[in-house]
Scaffold this active site. Structure first.
Site, mmCIF file in Angstrom:
data_model
loop_
_atom_site.group_PDB
_atom_site.id
_atom_site.type_symbol
_atom_site.label_atom_id
_atom_site.label_comp_id
_atom_site.label_asym_id
_atom_site.label_seq_id
_atom_site.Cartn_x
_atom_site.Cartn_y
_atom_site.Cartn_z
ATOM 1 N N SER A 103 0.835 -1.200 0.000
ATOM 2 C CA SER A 103 0.000 0.000 0.000
ATOM 3 C C SER A 103 0.878 1.262 0.000
ATOM 4 O O SER A 103 1.630 1.481 -0.943
ATOM 5 C CB SER A 103 -0.963 -0.045 1.188
ATOM 6 O OG SER A 103 -2.000 0.894 1.041
ATOM 7 N N ASP A 198 -10.411 -4.178 -4.575
ATOM 8 C CA ASP A 198 -9.564 -3.113 -4.038
ATOM 9 C C ASP A 198 -9.695 -1.877 -4.909
ATOM 10 O O ASP A 198 -9.470 -1.935 -6.127
ATOM 11 C CB ASP A 198 -8.107 -3.599 -4.001
ATOM 12 C CG ASP A 198 -7.148 -2.595 -3.379
ATOM 13 O OD1 ASP A 198 -7.593 -1.523 -2.922
ATOM 14 O OD2 ASP A 198 -5.937 -2.888 -3.356
ATOM 15 N N HIS A 228 -8.026 -5.178 -0.228
ATOM 16 C CA HIS A 228 -6.866 -4.403 0.207
ATOM 17 C C HIS A 228 -6.502 -4.782 1.637
ATOM 18 O O HIS A 228 -7.348 -4.858 2.507
ATOM 19 C CB HIS A 228 -7.186 -2.905 0.123
ATOM 20 C CG HIS A 228 -5.988 -2.030 0.262
ATOM 21 N ND1 HIS A 228 -5.215 -1.656 -0.814
ATOM 22 C CD2 HIS A 228 -5.414 -1.454 1.348
ATOM 23 C CE1 HIS A 228 -4.229 -0.882 -0.397
ATOM 24 N NE2 HIS A 228 -4.325 -0.753 0.903
#
Length: 262
Positions: A103, A198, A228
């Site tokens: 991320s 996501d 995610h």
């Protein structure tokens, strides 16, 4: 490296091969540049060290809003420079250092590769980008399709972005939005992981496509049925265990001068 920048170092049981030292992965945790910690990626870093046979250096970079952009990138640059300068003392082969993150950490890993290129310095052996945040347009279809996805939706991502850059934003920079870099040619080979459910998915996959089109070796894998944040949940999702194993396979290949797995 800034004296107050903590790192956590993991060492495999495998002995050194020769006098060059062990390969290394510099790892950057996720959390929207605002939350997250060394503890949150502890299990993943342990798995990388064991299964890729490498030292892992996990970086506790400064977080927004107290430390907005570019503090996290400055810390990433400092940590990498410290690794290079102290490789021998750390028992690390300075020519076999990879970078990775999930991320926000994936964004920082991508930014490090761009930063090194801009300074004429050698690229990492590999960049592992796990659903990286690489754009700020919020325009691709997954931002709408998965706006209310588990763990992080579109509104959450936008809130994290505001904490990082402020309500007024900052001057455009490829270190902030790697997908907007004029060229991605000459960057490190990439192993890119995306989750099916996501909102960041399409941006990350556009980055994988651009890298490939501009001559960078890329292995991209999308994992179905997960969202995610799945990558660090190795005790919860079978797909997380699979994704970590796949990334370890890529690390082992590049650390032994082989191509990425197909």
């Amino acid at each position: 490296m800034h004296p107050s920048l903590p790192v956590r170092i993991y060492r495999p049981h495998a002995p050194r091969t020769g006098s060059a030292g062990l390969p290394c992965l510099l790892y950057l945790h996720g959390g929207g540049f605002t939350v997250g910690s060394l503890d949150g990626v502890d299990e993943v870093c342990r798995l990388f060290s064991i299964h890729a046979g490498c030292v892992v250096v996990s970086v506790d970079y400064r977080l927004a809003p107290e430390h907005p952009y570019p503090a996290a990138i400055d810390d990433t640059r400092a940590a990498h420079g410290w690794l290079i300068e102290n490789a021998a003392a750390l028992g690390i082969d300075g020519h076999r250092i990879a970078v990775g993150g999930d991320s926000a950490g994936g964004s920082l890993a991508a930014a490090l590769c761009l930063d090194l290129r801009s300074r004429g310095l050698p690229q990492p052996a590999l960049q592992i980008l796990v659903y990286p945040a690489v754009d700020d347009s919020f325009a691709r279809p997954s931002w709408t399709e998965f706006a209310d996805a588990p763990l992080m939706g579109t509104a959450d991502a936008q809130w994290f972005r505001r904490q990082y850059v402020g309500d007024d934003g900052v001057a455009p920079s490829s270190l902030l939005t790697p997908l907007q870099a004029p060229t991605l040619a000459g960057l490190a080979p990439a192993h890119i992981i995306t989750a099916e459910v996501d909102c960041l998915r399409d941006d990350a996959e556009a980055y994988a496509h651009r890298l490939e089109m501009e001559g960078v070796p890329v292995l991209h894998r999308r994992y179905p049925g997960v969202y995610h944040g799945f990558f660090t949940e190795t005790g919860t999702f079978a797909k997380a265990t699979e994704a970590v194993a796949d990334a370890c396979a890529s690390l082992r290949n590049v650390f032994t001068d082989r191509a990425l797995p197909s």
